[in-house]
Design an enzyme around this catalytic site. Structure first.
Site, short mmCIF file in Angstrom:
data_model
loop_
_atom_site.label_atom_id
_atom_site.label_comp_id
_atom_site.label_asym_id
_atom_site.label_seq_id
_atom_site.Cartn_x
_atom_site.Cartn_y
_atom_site.Cartn_z
N SER A 15 -9.34 81.25 -3.92
CA SER A 15 -8.48 82.43 -4.10
C SER A 15 -8.46 82.94 -5.53
O SER A 15 -7.44 83.44 -6.01
CB SER A 15 -7.05 82.14 -3.62
OG SER A 15 -7.03 81.72 -2.29
N CYS A 379 -2.93 100.30 17.73
CA CYS A 379 -3.43 99.35 18.73
C CYS A 379 -2.27 98.88 19.61
O CYS A 379 -1.76 99.64 20.42
CB CYS A 379 -4.17 98.21 18.04
SG CYS A 379 -5.23 97.26 19.16
N GLN A 383 0.52 100.63 22.44
CA GLN A 383 0.82 100.12 23.78
C GLN A 383 2.31 99.87 23.97
O GLN A 383 2.87 100.19 25.02
CB GLN A 383 0.00 98.86 24.04
CG GLN A 383 -1.50 99.12 24.07
CD GLN A 383 -2.34 97.86 24.15
OE1 GLN A 383 -1.81 96.76 24.32
NE2 GLN A 383 -3.65 98.00 24.03
N HIS A 515 -7.93 101.64 14.98
CA HIS A 515 -7.41 101.08 13.72
C HIS A 515 -7.79 102.00 12.55
O HIS A 515 -8.82 101.79 11.90
CB HIS A 515 -7.97 99.68 13.49
CG HIS A 515 -7.41 98.64 14.39
ND1 HIS A 515 -6.34 97.84 14.06
CD2 HIS A 515 -7.78 98.27 15.65
CE1 HIS A 515 -6.06 97.02 15.06
NE2 HIS A 515 -6.92 97.26 16.04
N GLU A 517 -6.66 102.11 9.65
CA GLU A 517 -6.59 101.43 8.34
C GLU A 517 -7.97 100.99 7.85
O GLU A 517 -8.18 100.84 6.64
CB GLU A 517 -5.65 100.22 8.41
CG GLU A 517 -6.12 99.04 9.23
CD GLU A 517 -5.72 99.09 10.70
OE1 GLU A 517 -5.66 98.03 11.35
OE2 GLU A 517 -5.47 100.20 11.20
#
Length: 545
Positions: A15, A379, A383, A515, A517
């Site tokens: 990381s 997504c 729904q 999506h 994004e």
């Protein structure tokens, strides 16, 4: 055309930001007019991250060609114009799967299949294939030097540097240079040991990127250069910054791109980073701020929604406002009620799988609809909005998705049973099909309704967005829901599937099956997120009156 490769490794701890460093360097090289791409090699045994828990791995980034990939590919696309594909990410599992398939076919003519040369050759072939047609390819090796899982990849890139010639290969190593408050100085020993580990497997780094919470002093960089056998100008300090979009400028200011271009004998103009300077300016000079609640089930790891979070920030840039994101566990909505949604300027429900927390999401969608709060569903977020509308407006009591209640009375969301596979062949699927690689994936065309809000936002009748789902709106029950007032604002290119819904008598209520994004970038933003943040800002102003 000769392709040049920069192999990016990390040491000391994980990381450190290899992905951001690689993407930032790629952005500078692209700004110099070079054709650049980035690859990510992941050492885990999974074939791809598609079935991995978002809480363990973070989000799954979907490429245009439908590959389920590491979230680092999202960083790559946000930093450079080149679109990623399935060639840009592969895993140990994928390599072994391919090699074993060849072994079963007899492709190796009875030879003993081994890590060297068969696995390493397969890795090299994929790297070379992914680099075709580019001036510079950055290849990020996942994990940390010293991990047993990474060894085949490190051996493969060592061999590859010899195969293509050292004049076309660079090794860039990220390492931690910690600051010890008790000593009042940064410590270089972890870096020295990390380089020693690399040397033990035959790799001499050409560039060292020193990660620290502060700028590494020149004398310490000189010390690192001496002990690690690296030119002093190739020891780069990468300190913590308040915006990742400052990193290209940080690396350029230390001459990293000049060093690389000279090493590769590339004659190209200076990098023009004015677009990034504009992004930094917009980020640092907002005219206001909004608070958007994101209601999901994986909120303990924000990286599970990395692209959504970044896209909201991009929407803020386009509206000159800071977006404060409040992460809310959908199960908390179930147990504590919708009171925890008060004081939000807008609400977003992202994608997800499984029944846990779904009723909380349905309650959230109802709260947003009934209280005129801007809502964006993505997504599963579409729904649950559909289920909520069916239950509470269309009179379809206990409407649900067959994902959660297979035998419900009103299955307004259901499994698509026929799909097109990668080769374009029709494939029949059921609830018993494998979870991995069995979704509607990648870029799909969508036709927008002329009278819709999204048609205004996109400014075009047809759009292309990326998908990742198994379940869709059940067309058998759609007319009853439309009769109750729901608008279908977008349909698939073949007019068979519902892609976008809107609530007309609402300030801003949009939900999409795709999506958005995944295609939002800091330089260009995205129409849906820009419109959503604008609606949040307007809602805040209405509430203040």
């Amino acid at each position: 055309m000769t392709t040049n490769y920069i192999f990016v490794t990390g040491g000391v701890v994980s990381s450190l930001g290899k992905g951001i460093a690689a993407a930032s360097l790629a952005a500078i090289l692209e700004a110099r007019g070079l054709n650049v791409t980035i690859m990510k090699l992941d050492p885990y045994i999974n074939v791809d991250p598609g079935t991995m828990s978002p809480i363990q791995h973070g989000e799954v980034f979907v490429t245009e060609d439908g590959a389920e990939t590491d979230l680092d590919l999202g960083h790559y696309e946000r930093f450079i114009r080149t679109k990623m594909s399935r060639r840009n990410n592969f895993t140990t599992g994928r390599i072994y799967s391919d090699v074993l398939r060849k072994e079963r076919r007899g492709d190796y003519l009875g030879a003993t299949v081994q890590v060297i040369p068969h696995i390493t050759n397969a890795i090299k072939e994929r790297v070379l294939e992914g680099g075709e047609g580019h001036d510079v390819v950055l290849v990020e090796i996942g994990g940390t030097v010293g991990d047993i899982e990474s060894l085949p990849f490190l051996e493969a890139i060592r061999q590859l540097a010899v195969d293509i010639g050292r004049e076309h290969a660079l090794f860039m190593h990220l390492t931690l240079v910690p600051y010890l408050a008790a000593a009042g100085e940064v410590k270089t020993k972890p870096t020295q040991h990390s380089v020693k580990e690399l040397l033990s497997i035959g790799i001499q780094p050409d560039i060292l990127i020193c990660r620290s919470d502060r700028a590494v002093p020149a004398n310490e960089r000189a010390k690192i250069a001496l002990f690690c056998n690296v030119p002093e100008k190739a020891v780069i300090s990468m300190k913590d910054v308040d915006s990742i979009y400052k990193i290209p400028g940080l690396l350029k200011s230390q001459g990293l791109d000049d060093y690389i271009c000279k090493r590769f004998s590339l004659n190209c103009p200076e990098a023009n980073l004015s677009e990034w300077e504009q992004v930094i300016y917009e980020e640092a000079n907002p005219a206001g701020e909004v608070t958007i609640g994101m209601v999901g089930k994986y909120i303990e790891l924000p990286d599970a929604y990395k692209s959504v979070i970044e896209a909201l920030k991009h929407g803020g840039l386009k509206n000159r406002v800071t977006v404060n994101i409040k992460l809310i566990d959908s199960q908390d909505v179930e147990t504590r009620g919708v009171e925890i949604l008060k004081d939000l300027d807008a609400i977003l429900i992202p994608g997800g799988f499984g029944y846990r927390g779904v009723e909380g999401k349905i309650a959230t969608a109802r709260y947003a609809r009934e209280n005129n709060i801007p809502y964006l569903g993505i997504c599963l977020g579409m729904q649950v909005a559909l289920i909520e509308f069916a239950r509470n407006v269309a009179g379809m009591d206990n409407a649900n998705s067959t994902e959660f209640v297979p035998d419900c009375k009103y299955p307004v969301v259901a499994l698509i049973t026929e799909w097109r596979d990668e080769d374009g062949n029709v494939e029949v699927r059921s609830e018993k099909s494998d979870l991995g690689g069995t979704m509607r994936l990648g870029a799909q065309q969508c036709q927008l309704s002329d009278d819709s809000l999204v048609r205004q936002l996109y400014g075009a009748p047809t759009i292309v967005e990326r998908h990742r789902h198994r379940y869709e709106v059940n067309n058998m029950l759609l007319k009853q829901i439309e009769a109750a007032g729901l608008r279908v604002a977008g349909r698939s290119g073949d007019d068979q599937l519902v892609e976008i819904i809107e609530v007309p008598n609402h300030p801003w209520f949009v939900a999409c099956q795709f999506h958005p994004e995944f295609t939002s970038t800091p330089r260009d933003g995205h129409p849906l997120f820009a419109g959503f943040v604008k609606a949040a800002n307007e809602h805040q102003k209405r509430q203040a009156k």
